[in-house]
Design a protein around this motif. Structure first.
Motif, PDB file in Angstrom:
ATOM      1  N   LYS A 143     -55.128 -25.801  -6.399  1.00  0.00           N
ATOM      2  CA  LYS A 143     -54.713 -24.689  -5.548  1.00  0.00           C
ATOM      3  C   LYS A 143     -55.820 -24.385  -4.550  1.00  0.00           C
ATOM      4  O   LYS A 143     -56.996 -24.385  -4.910  1.00  0.00           O
ATOM      5  CB  LYS A 143     -54.445 -23.443  -6.390  1.00  0.00           C
ATOM      6  N   PRO A 144     -55.445 -24.099  -3.308  1.00  0.00           N
ATOM      7  CA  PRO A 144     -56.475 -23.734  -2.328  1.00  0.00           C
ATOM      8  C   PRO A 144     -57.063 -22.362  -2.697  1.00  0.00           C
ATOM      9  O   PRO A 144     -56.339 -21.377  -2.776  1.00  0.00           O
ATOM     10  CB  PRO A 144     -55.716 -23.692  -1.000  1.00  0.00           C
ATOM     11  N   THR A 145     -58.352 -22.331  -2.924  1.00  0.00           N
ATOM     12  CA  THR A 145     -58.988 -21.092  -3.378  1.00  0.00           C
ATOM     13  C   THR A 145     -59.209 -20.112  -2.232  1.00  0.00           C
ATOM     14  O   THR A 145     -59.021 -18.911  -2.397  1.00  0.00           O
ATOM     15  CB  THR A 145     -60.326 -21.389  -4.059  1.00  0.00           C
ATOM     16  N   ALA A 146     -59.614 -20.597  -1.086  1.00  0.00           N
ATOM     17  CA  ALA A 146     -59.939 -19.704   0.025  1.00  0.00           C
ATOM     18  C   ALA A 146     -58.685 -19.039   0.590  1.00  0.00           C
ATOM     19  O   ALA A 146     -58.687 -17.849   0.890  1.00  0.00           O
ATOM     20  CB  ALA A 146     -60.678 -20.457   1.120  1.00  0.00           C
ATOM     21  N   ARG A 147     -57.613 -19.789   0.726  1.00  0.00           N
ATOM     22  CA  ARG A 147     -56.380 -19.218   1.302  1.00  0.00           C
ATOM     23  C   ARG A 147     -55.829 -18.102   0.419  1.00  0.00           C
ATOM     24  O   ARG A 147     -55.197 -17.173   0.920  1.00  0.00           O
ATOM     25  CB  ARG A 147     -55.337 -20.307   1.498  1.00  0.00           C
ATOM     26  N   ALA A 148     -56.070 -18.181  -0.864  1.00  0.00           N
ATOM     27  CA  ALA A 148     -55.614 -17.130  -1.777  1.00  0.00           C
ATOM     28  C   ALA A 148     -56.381 -15.834  -1.537  1.00  0.00           C
ATOM     29  O   ALA A 148     -55.920 -14.756  -1.920  1.00  0.00           O
ATOM     30  CB  ALA A 148     -55.784 -17.587  -3.226  1.00  0.00           C
ATOM     31  N   ALA A 150     -57.266 -14.788   1.549  1.00  0.00           N
ATOM     32  CA  ALA A 150     -57.144 -14.500   2.981  1.00  0.00           C
ATOM     33  C   ALA A 150     -57.073 -12.998   3.256  1.00  0.00           C
ATOM     34  O   ALA A 150     -57.700 -12.492   4.197  1.00  0.00           O
ATOM     35  CB  ALA A 150     -55.920 -15.205   3.558  1.00  0.00           C
ATOM     36  N   GLU A 151     -56.320 -12.277   2.430  1.00  0.00           N
ATOM     37  CA  GLU A 151     -56.182 -10.834   2.635  1.00  0.00           C
ATOM     38  C   GLU A 151     -57.523 -10.129   2.456  1.00  0.00           C
ATOM     39  O   GLU A 151     -57.887  -9.241   3.251  1.00  0.00           O
ATOM     40  CB  GLU A 151     -55.155 -10.281   1.646  1.00  0.00           C
ATOM     41  N   GLU A 152     -58.279 -10.545   1.427  1.00  0.00           N
ATOM     42  CA  GLU A 152     -59.597  -9.955   1.193  1.00  0.00           C
ATOM     43  C   GLU A 152     -60.543 -10.259   2.348  1.00  0.00           C
ATOM     44  O   GLU A 152     -61.332  -9.401   2.757  1.00  0.00           O
ATOM     45  CB  GLU A 152     -60.196 -10.493  -0.111  1.00  0.00           C
ATOM     46  N   VAL A 153     -60.471 -11.482   2.871  1.00  0.00           N
ATOM     47  CA  VAL A 153     -61.315 -11.874   4.007  1.00  0.00           C
ATOM     48  C   VAL A 153     -61.024 -10.971   5.197  1.00  0.00           C
ATOM     49  O   VAL A 153     -61.945 -10.444   5.844  1.00  0.00           O
ATOM     50  CB  VAL A 153     -61.098 -13.370   4.383  1.00  0.00           C
ATOM     51  N   GLU A 169     -69.766 -12.978  -0.771  1.00  0.00           N
ATOM     52  CA  GLU A 169     -69.102 -11.998  -1.650  1.00  0.00           C
ATOM     53  C   GLU A 169     -67.882 -12.603  -2.355  1.00  0.00           C
ATOM     54  O   GLU A 169     -67.634 -12.321  -3.525  1.00  0.00           O
ATOM     55  CB  GLU A 169     -68.680 -10.778  -0.842  1.00  0.00           C
ATOM     56  N   LEU A 170     -67.126 -13.436  -1.655  1.00  0.00           N
ATOM     57  CA  LEU A 170     -65.883 -13.982  -2.225  1.00  0.00           C
ATOM     58  C   LEU A 170     -66.065 -15.357  -2.865  1.00  0.00           C
ATOM     59  O   LEU A 170     -65.133 -15.884  -3.470  1.00  0.00           O
ATOM     60  CB  LEU A 170     -64.794 -14.042  -1.155  1.00  0.00           C
ATOM     61  N   GLY A 171     -67.240 -15.946  -2.683  1.00  0.00           N
ATOM     62  CA  GLY A 171     -67.497 -17.250  -3.295  1.00  0.00           C
ATOM     63  C   GLY A 171     -66.745 -18.388  -2.621  1.00  0.00           C
ATOM     64  O   GLY A 171     -66.294 -19.327  -3.276  1.00  0.00           O
ATOM     65  N   ILE A 172     -66.607 -18.290  -1.305  1.00  0.00           N
ATOM     66  CA  ILE A 172     -65.957 -19.359  -0.538  1.00  0.00           C
ATOM     67  C   ILE A 172     -66.902 -19.786   0.582  1.00  0.00           C
ATOM     68  O   ILE A 172     -67.925 -19.142   0.815  1.00  0.00           O
ATOM     69  CB  ILE A 172     -64.583 -18.905   0.033  1.00  0.00           C
ATOM     70  N   SER A 173     -66.554 -20.846   1.273  1.00  0.00           N
ATOM     71  CA  SER A 173     -67.440 -21.330   2.336  1.00  0.00           C
ATOM     72  C   SER A 173     -67.261 -20.511   3.618  1.00  0.00           C
ATOM     73  O   SER A 173     -66.215 -19.906   3.838  1.00  0.00           O
ATOM     74  CB  SER A 173     -67.165 -22.806   2.621  1.00  0.00           C
ATOM     75  N   VAL A 177     -63.908 -18.969   5.795  1.00  0.00           N
ATOM     76  CA  VAL A 177     -63.814 -17.629   6.377  1.00  0.00           C
ATOM     77  C   VAL A 177     -63.402 -17.730   7.841  1.00  0.00           C
ATOM     78  O   VAL A 177     -62.472 -17.048   8.289  1.00  0.00           O
ATOM     79  CB  VAL A 177     -65.153 -16.857   6.227  1.00  0.00           C
ATOM     80  N   TYR A 178     -64.081 -18.607   8.593  1.00  0.00           N
ATOM     81  CA  TYR A 178     -63.757 -18.771  10.014  1.00  0.00           C
ATOM     82  C   TYR A 178     -62.315 -19.273  10.192  1.00  0.00           C
ATOM     83  O   TYR A 178     -61.607 -18.833  11.091  1.00  0.00           O
ATOM     84  CB  TYR A 178     -64.730 -19.742  10.690  1.00  0.00           C
ATOM     85  N   ARG A 179     -61.893 -20.176   9.318  1.00  0.00           N
ATOM     86  CA  ARG A 179     -60.545 -20.730   9.391  1.00  0.00           C
ATOM     87  C   ARG A 179     -59.508 -19.614   9.192  1.00  0.00           C
ATOM     88  O   ARG A 179     -58.516 -19.522   9.913  1.00  0.00           O
ATOM     89  CB  ARG A 179     -60.362 -21.818   8.338  1.00  0.00           C
ATOM     90  N   ILE A 180     -59.759 -18.745   8.223  1.00  0.00           N
ATOM     91  CA  ILE A 180     -58.828 -17.639   7.931  1.00  0.00           C
ATOM     92  C   ILE A 180     -58.825 -16.630   9.069  1.00  0.00           C
ATOM     93  O   ILE A 180     -57.761 -16.156   9.492  1.00  0.00           O
ATOM     94  CB  ILE A 180     -59.204 -16.963   6.594  1.00  0.00           C
ATOM     95  N   LEU A 181     -59.995 -16.321   9.603  1.00  0.00           N
ATOM     96  CA  LEU A 181     -60.091 -15.338  10.677  1.00  0.00           C
ATOM     97  C   LEU A 181     -59.459 -15.828  11.971  1.00  0.00           C
ATOM     98  O   LEU A 181     -58.957 -15.036  12.763  1.00  0.00           O
ATOM     99  CB  LEU A 181     -61.549 -14.940  10.916  1.00  0.00           C
TER     100      LEU A 181
END
Length: 183
Positions: A143-148, A150-153, A169-173, A177-181
């Motif tokens: 499962k993609p961890t960062a996309r899960a 996204a709302e927190e980011v 803080e979220l333990g992702i790269s 973060v930039y991809r989600i933003l």
């Protein structure tokens, strides 16, 4: 001189490394070379290279099992050639094989071929199983961890946190973060 070589594939296999260490000491090894690295990446096996460089005429390199030393017949034969060229031998405790004897050399070559064949068959079955599971829609990968997150980011970004702080803080790269933003 009896020289031991112990290897595990991953860093969390400390019990396996300890068991090999004890078995090699019981066999009378005066010097031990240990590492925790995959056998697939032969180039990364620095301690094996050091052990082979250390071996002198009349020495015996001892391993607990064949798969701790080599994963393929060509690599096994390369190690054997190095040892033989130095006038040294190889002993595999778990198989009772000692290449100081002609029978030991023959048995090691045959068993190395069988081990390589067995590994190839296992990998082929694994690939077939994955393909079958994908075809049945049961294999999805991880499962993609960062996309899960996204709302927190987005929430942290709106509240003034920078991408580096969000990533920590979220333990992702940061790239995630930039991809989600930017989405």
């Amino acid at each position: 001189m009896l020289i031991g070589y112990a290897r595990t594939s991953t860093l969390d296999q400390t019990a396996g490394l300890e068991a090999q260490r004890e078995e090699l000491k019981k066999a009378g090894c005066e010097k031990l070379f240990e590492e925790q690295v995959s056998s697939v990446d032969v180039a990364a096996r620095q301690r094996l290279t050091e052990a082979l460089d250390f071996v002198r005429e009349g020495d015996t390199l001892i391993v607990t099992r064949l798969d701790r030393l080599a994963r393929s017949v060509p690599h096994l034969l390369e190690v054997l050639a190095t040892l033989t060229g130095k006038g040294a031998s190889l002993r595999i405790l778990g198989m009772g094989i000692d290449t100081a004897t002609p029978t030991g050399k023959l048995m090691l070559t045959v068993l190395g071929g069988i081990a390589e064949f067995e590994r190839e068959i296992m990998l082929e079955r694994q690939r077939e199983g994955i393909a079958k599971a994908k075809a049945a829609g049961k294999y999805k990968g991880r499962k993609p961890t960062a996309r899960a997150k996204a709302e927190e980011v987005q929430d942290l970004h709106v509240n003034g946190k920078g991408p580096t702080d969000i990533a920590k803080e979220l333990g992702i790269s940061r790239a995630s973060v930039y991809r989600i933003l930017s989405a």
